[in-house]
Scaffold this motif. Structure first.
Motif, PDB file in Angstrom:
ATOM      1  N   PRO A 106       0.804  -1.226   0.000  1.00  0.00           N
ATOM      2  CA  PRO A 106       0.000   0.000   0.000  1.00  0.00           C
ATOM      3  C   PRO A 106       0.836   1.274   0.000  1.00  0.00           C
ATOM      4  CG  PRO A 106      -0.042  -1.063   2.163  1.00  0.00           C
ATOM      5  CD  PRO A 106       0.598  -2.033   1.217  1.00  0.00           C
ATOM      6  N   GLN A 107       2.104   1.172   0.442  1.00  0.00           N
ATOM      7  CA  GLN A 107       2.973   2.337   0.391  1.00  0.00           C
ATOM      8  C   GLN A 107       3.362   2.683  -1.045  1.00  0.00           C
ATOM      9  OE1 GLN A 107       3.875  -0.673   1.208  1.00  0.00           O
ATOM     10  NE2 GLN A 107       5.981  -1.132   0.626  1.00  0.00           N
ATOM     11  N   ARG A 108       3.074   1.760  -1.973  1.00  0.00           N
ATOM     12  CA  ARG A 108       3.327   2.024  -3.398  1.00  0.00           C
ATOM     13  C   ARG A 108       1.999   2.103  -4.156  1.00  0.00           C
ATOM     14  NH1 ARG A 108       8.999  -0.021  -5.758  1.00  0.00           N
ATOM     15  NH2 ARG A 108      10.268   0.724  -4.035  1.00  0.00           N
ATOM     16  N   GLN A 109       1.133   2.887  -3.599  1.00  0.00           N
ATOM     17  CA  GLN A 109      -0.181   3.124  -4.196  1.00  0.00           C
ATOM     18  C   GLN A 109      -0.057   3.614  -5.638  1.00  0.00           C
ATOM     19  OE1 GLN A 109      -2.004   6.776  -2.832  1.00  0.00           O
ATOM     20  NE2 GLN A 109      -3.911   5.690  -2.380  1.00  0.00           N
ATOM     21  N   ASN A 110       1.055   4.264  -5.947  1.00  0.00           N
ATOM     22  CA  ASN A 110       1.278   4.781  -7.299  1.00  0.00           C
ATOM     23  C   ASN A 110       1.395   3.662  -8.335  1.00  0.00           C
ATOM     24  OD1 ASN A 110       3.739   4.365  -5.702  1.00  0.00           O
ATOM     25  ND2 ASN A 110       4.854   4.970  -7.528  1.00  0.00           N
ATOM     26  N   LEU A 111       1.554   2.421  -7.894  1.00  0.00           N
ATOM     27  CA  LEU A 111       1.680   1.298  -8.822  1.00  0.00           C
ATOM     28  C   LEU A 111       0.373   0.526  -8.992  1.00  0.00           C
ATOM     29  CD1 LEU A 111       5.168  -0.130  -7.729  1.00  0.00           C
ATOM     30  CD2 LEU A 111       4.645   1.574  -9.490  1.00  0.00           C
ATOM     31  N   CYS A 112      -0.721   1.045  -8.474  1.00  0.00           N
ATOM     32  CA  CYS A 112      -2.028   0.394  -8.597  1.00  0.00           C
ATOM     33  C   CYS A 112      -2.281  -0.028 -10.038  1.00  0.00           C
ATOM     34  CB  CYS A 112      -3.131   1.337  -8.125  1.00  0.00           C
ATOM     35  SG  CYS A 112      -4.807   0.749  -8.446  1.00  0.00           S
ATOM     36  N   GLN A 113      -2.745  -1.262 -10.210  1.00  0.00           N
ATOM     37  CA  GLN A 113      -2.943  -1.820 -11.554  1.00  0.00           C
ATOM     38  C   GLN A 113      -4.215  -1.329 -12.225  1.00  0.00           C
ATOM     39  OE1 GLN A 113      -2.309  -5.847  -9.798  1.00  0.00           O
ATOM     40  NE2 GLN A 113      -1.073  -6.236 -11.622  1.00  0.00           N
ATOM     41  N   ASN A 114      -5.115  -0.719 -11.453  1.00  0.00           N
ATOM     42  CA  ASN A 114      -6.383  -0.246 -12.007  1.00  0.00           C
ATOM     43  C   ASN A 114      -6.610   1.222 -11.649  1.00  0.00           C
ATOM     44  OD1 ASN A 114      -7.186  -3.047 -12.784  1.00  0.00           O
ATOM     45  ND2 ASN A 114      -7.222  -3.325 -10.566  1.00  0.00           N
ATOM     46  N   VAL A 115      -5.545   1.977 -11.669  1.00  0.00           N
ATOM     47  CA  VAL A 115      -5.592   3.342 -11.162  1.00  0.00           C
ATOM     48  C   VAL A 115      -6.388   4.265 -12.089  1.00  0.00           C
ATOM     49  CG1 VAL A 115      -3.484   4.128 -12.330  1.00  0.00           C
ATOM     50  CG2 VAL A 115      -4.162   5.159 -10.146  1.00  0.00           C
ATOM     51  N   ASP A 116      -7.065   5.236 -11.474  1.00  0.00           N
ATOM     52  CA  ASP A 116      -7.622   6.372 -12.186  1.00  0.00           C
ATOM     53  C   ASP A 116      -6.979   7.633 -11.636  1.00  0.00           C
ATOM     54  OD1 ASP A 116      -9.475   5.632 -14.231  1.00  0.00           O
ATOM     55  OD2 ASP A 116     -10.841   4.908 -12.679  1.00  0.00           O
ATOM     56  N   ILE A 117      -6.847   8.642 -12.494  1.00  0.00           N
ATOM     57  CA  ILE A 117      -6.195   9.884 -12.097  1.00  0.00           C
ATOM     58  C   ILE A 117      -7.025  11.046 -12.637  1.00  0.00           C
ATOM     59  CG2 ILE A 117      -4.079  11.255 -12.156  1.00  0.00           C
ATOM     60  CD1 ILE A 117      -2.585   8.672 -12.916  1.00  0.00           C
ATOM     61  N   TYR A 118      -7.377  11.975 -11.739  1.00  0.00           N
ATOM     62  CA  TYR A 118      -8.087  13.176 -12.173  1.00  0.00           C
ATOM     63  C   TYR A 118      -7.313  13.861 -13.302  1.00  0.00           C
ATOM     64  CZ  TYR A 118     -11.109  13.013  -8.016  1.00  0.00           C
ATOM     65  OH  TYR A 118     -12.023  12.648  -7.055  1.00  0.00           O
ATOM     66  N   GLY A 119      -8.026  14.245 -14.348  1.00  0.00           N
ATOM     67  CA  GLY A 119      -7.422  15.005 -15.426  1.00  0.00           C
ATOM     68  C   GLY A 119      -6.575  14.205 -16.391  1.00  0.00           C
ATOM     69  N   ILE A 120      -6.500  12.863 -16.192  1.00  0.00           N
ATOM     70  CA  ILE A 120      -5.673  12.038 -17.074  1.00  0.00           C
ATOM     71  C   ILE A 120      -6.430  10.823 -17.593  1.00  0.00           C
ATOM     72  CG2 ILE A 120      -3.579  10.609 -17.236  1.00  0.00           C
ATOM     73  CD1 ILE A 120      -2.207  12.447 -15.306  1.00  0.00           C
ATOM     74  N   THR A 121      -7.089  10.084 -16.729  1.00  0.00           N
ATOM     75  CA  THR A 121      -7.732   8.834 -17.175  1.00  0.00           C
ATOM     76  C   THR A 121      -9.256   8.901 -17.191  1.00  0.00           C
ATOM     77  OG1 THR A 121      -7.907   7.826 -14.974  1.00  0.00           O
ATOM     78  CG2 THR A 121      -5.817   7.546 -16.152  1.00  0.00           C
ATOM     79  N   LEU A 122      -9.835   9.956 -16.623  1.00  0.00           N
ATOM     80  CA  LEU A 122     -11.291  10.015 -16.454  1.00  0.00           C
ATOM     81  C   LEU A 122     -11.915  10.863 -17.558  1.00  0.00           C
ATOM     82  CD1 LEU A 122     -11.179  10.563 -12.600  1.00  0.00           C
ATOM     83  CD2 LEU A 122     -11.951   8.479 -13.753  1.00  0.00           C
ATOM     84  N   GLY A 123     -12.400  10.227 -18.595  1.00  0.00           N
ATOM     85  CA  GLY A 123     -13.038  10.947 -19.690  1.00  0.00           C
ATOM     86  C   GLY A 123     -14.299  11.653 -19.232  1.00  0.00           C
ATOM     87  N   CYS A 124     -14.828  12.523 -20.087  1.00  0.00           N
ATOM     88  CA  CYS A 124     -15.969  13.345 -19.675  1.00  0.00           C
ATOM     89  C   CYS A 124     -17.257  13.000 -20.420  1.00  0.00           C
ATOM     90  CB  CYS A 124     -15.646  14.823 -19.815  1.00  0.00           C
ATOM     91  SG  CYS A 124     -15.248  15.379 -21.482  1.00  0.00           S
ATOM     92  N   ASP A 125     -17.331  11.822 -21.026  1.00  0.00           N
ATOM     93  CA  ASP A 125     -18.565  11.418 -21.695  1.00  0.00           C
ATOM     94  C   ASP A 125     -19.688  11.109 -20.709  1.00  0.00           C
ATOM     95  OD1 ASP A 125     -17.983  11.724 -24.361  1.00  0.00           O
ATOM     96  OD2 ASP A 125     -17.093   9.728 -24.573  1.00  0.00           O
TER      97      ASP A 125
END
Length: 375
Positions: A106-125
């Motif tokens: 969990p200390q390497r949360q940045n390596l999540c295999q199913n991560v979403d990131i505001y402004g990068i992976t979340l489309g606006c449809d």
């Protein structure tokens, strides 16, 4: 209505309007006041970094909480109760909580295999549409890490939390698996070279100085960046215009490090020749932290014997876990009267001019560009 900058296709960015609505039962609404242009944004804008489109871009943002649904956990990550109107920074990573890395590292949360990131992976449809920082308002998910700002950290400063998190996490990579008491890794009196003095590079040097590094040496070719770095704790900045040959820069670094080379080199340029140069700048038994290559900028020839002979550690640093935002805010608060953080933002733009902000960053016309929606 909510106005937002939407990337429709590579180099097609428009200001669009979306219907405003109450937050979902477990969601919140943030009035975005400041959103920095990250180095990834020009790559997304040009199509060099693949993202879902249409997309409301922007992930280096801070703002004021407008309100939330009845099931939203209205506390910050430290358990502080939140109220409408509170200024906050956010951790932009939305980890899944169920993959191998979330469960066992969990200390390497940045390596999540199913991560979403505001402004990068979340489309606006799909509703609620706006989930990025280049907007008047943006919607927040219930698992978002919220950080109420210290009293002496402005919203403009807080929008620097993301690049500070990148830089401090890169430096912390040089701590592990080091033993500072044995002369290994980061520590008091260690010499640090930062290659590339964009915002992350400058803030990395400032943080290294705060950690006790000496000397802190920067390398860049752009005069505006070199001048700015001199205000953020660097002992020396080498100009690539004045020292165009790698060998001259290597000798300059060695002259400041007892003829050895740097204890730690942080590569923030993102070009293969810079990584090749880092192997010349580091001392034997030192550490190289590779952060700059967040996109594919090509390869370079490498002789593994060089790594063996140097007995060097090469450490990758990919983004940061959300907890690093707490480190950023602590750094901003502690050093608010030491470093001119707001001066790092040399160019500000309105939401209508978001495309110009991204282009200014792409074309290296600024140190840091920021979209400001604050009235």
């Amino acid at each position: 209505m909510i106005r937002a900058a939407v990337l429709r296709a590579p180099e097609e960015l428009e200001i669009a309007s979306f219907p405003g609505s109450a937050p979902p039962r477990d969601g919140a609404v943030l009035r975005v006041t400041h959103c920095g242009v990250c180095g990834t944004d020009p790559h997304m804008y040009t199509g060099h970094l693949a993202v879902p489109m249409p997309l409301v871009m922007g992930h280096e943002f801070a703002g004021v909480l407008e309100g939330w649904g009845p099931d939203f956990p209205a506390r910050d990550v430290y358990g502080v109760d939140l109220r409408p109107g509170d200024p906050v920074a956010i951790g932009t990573t939305l980890s899944c909580g169920t993959c191998y890395y979330c469960r066992f590292l969990p200390q390497r949360q940045n390596l999540c295999q199913n991560v979403d990131i505001y402004g990068i992976t979340l489309g606006c449809d799909e509703e609620p549409h706006v989930r990025g920082g280049y907007a008047d308002l943006t919607y927040l998910f219930p698992q978002t890490w919220l950080f109420k700002l210290p009293s002496n950290v402005s919203l403009k400063m807080a929008a620097l939390s993301d690049p500070i998190a990148c830089g401090t996490r890169a430096l912390e990579r040089a701590f592990a698996p080091g033993m500072p008491w044995a002369g290994e890794g980061m520590g008091l009196g260690r010499s640090v070279v930062v290659q590339g003095l964009g915002p992350i590079g400058i803030l990395t040097g400032a943080a290294a100085r705060a950690m006790g590094a000496l000397p802190v040496i920067g390398i860049d070719r752009i005069p505006m960046r070199i001048e700015m770095a001199s205000r953020f704790g660097f002992d020396e900045v080498l100009s690539m215009e004045e020292l165009p040959d790698v060998e001259d820069r290597v000798q300059a670094v060695r002259s400041m490090t007892r003829g050895l080379g740097a204890d730690v080199v942080v590569e923030v340029v993102g070009l293969p020749p810079a990584f090749a140069e880092s192997l010349r700048l580091v001392r034997k038994g030192g550490r190289i932290v590779e952060f700059g290559h967040f996109t594919d900028n090509g390869t370079m020839p490498l002789n593994p014997q060089h790594i063996v002979n140097l007995d060097v550690d090469i450490l990758g640093s990919y983004a940061y876990p959300n907890s690093q935002i707490g480190t950023s805010l602590a750094f901003l608060s502690r050093y608010a009267d030491v470093y001119p953080f707001e001066d790092l933002i040399t160019h500000t733009f309105s939401l209508d001019d978001t495309e110009q902000a991204i282009q200014a960053s792409r074309d290296k016309l600024c140190v840091k560009a920021m979209v400001v929606s604050e009235s």
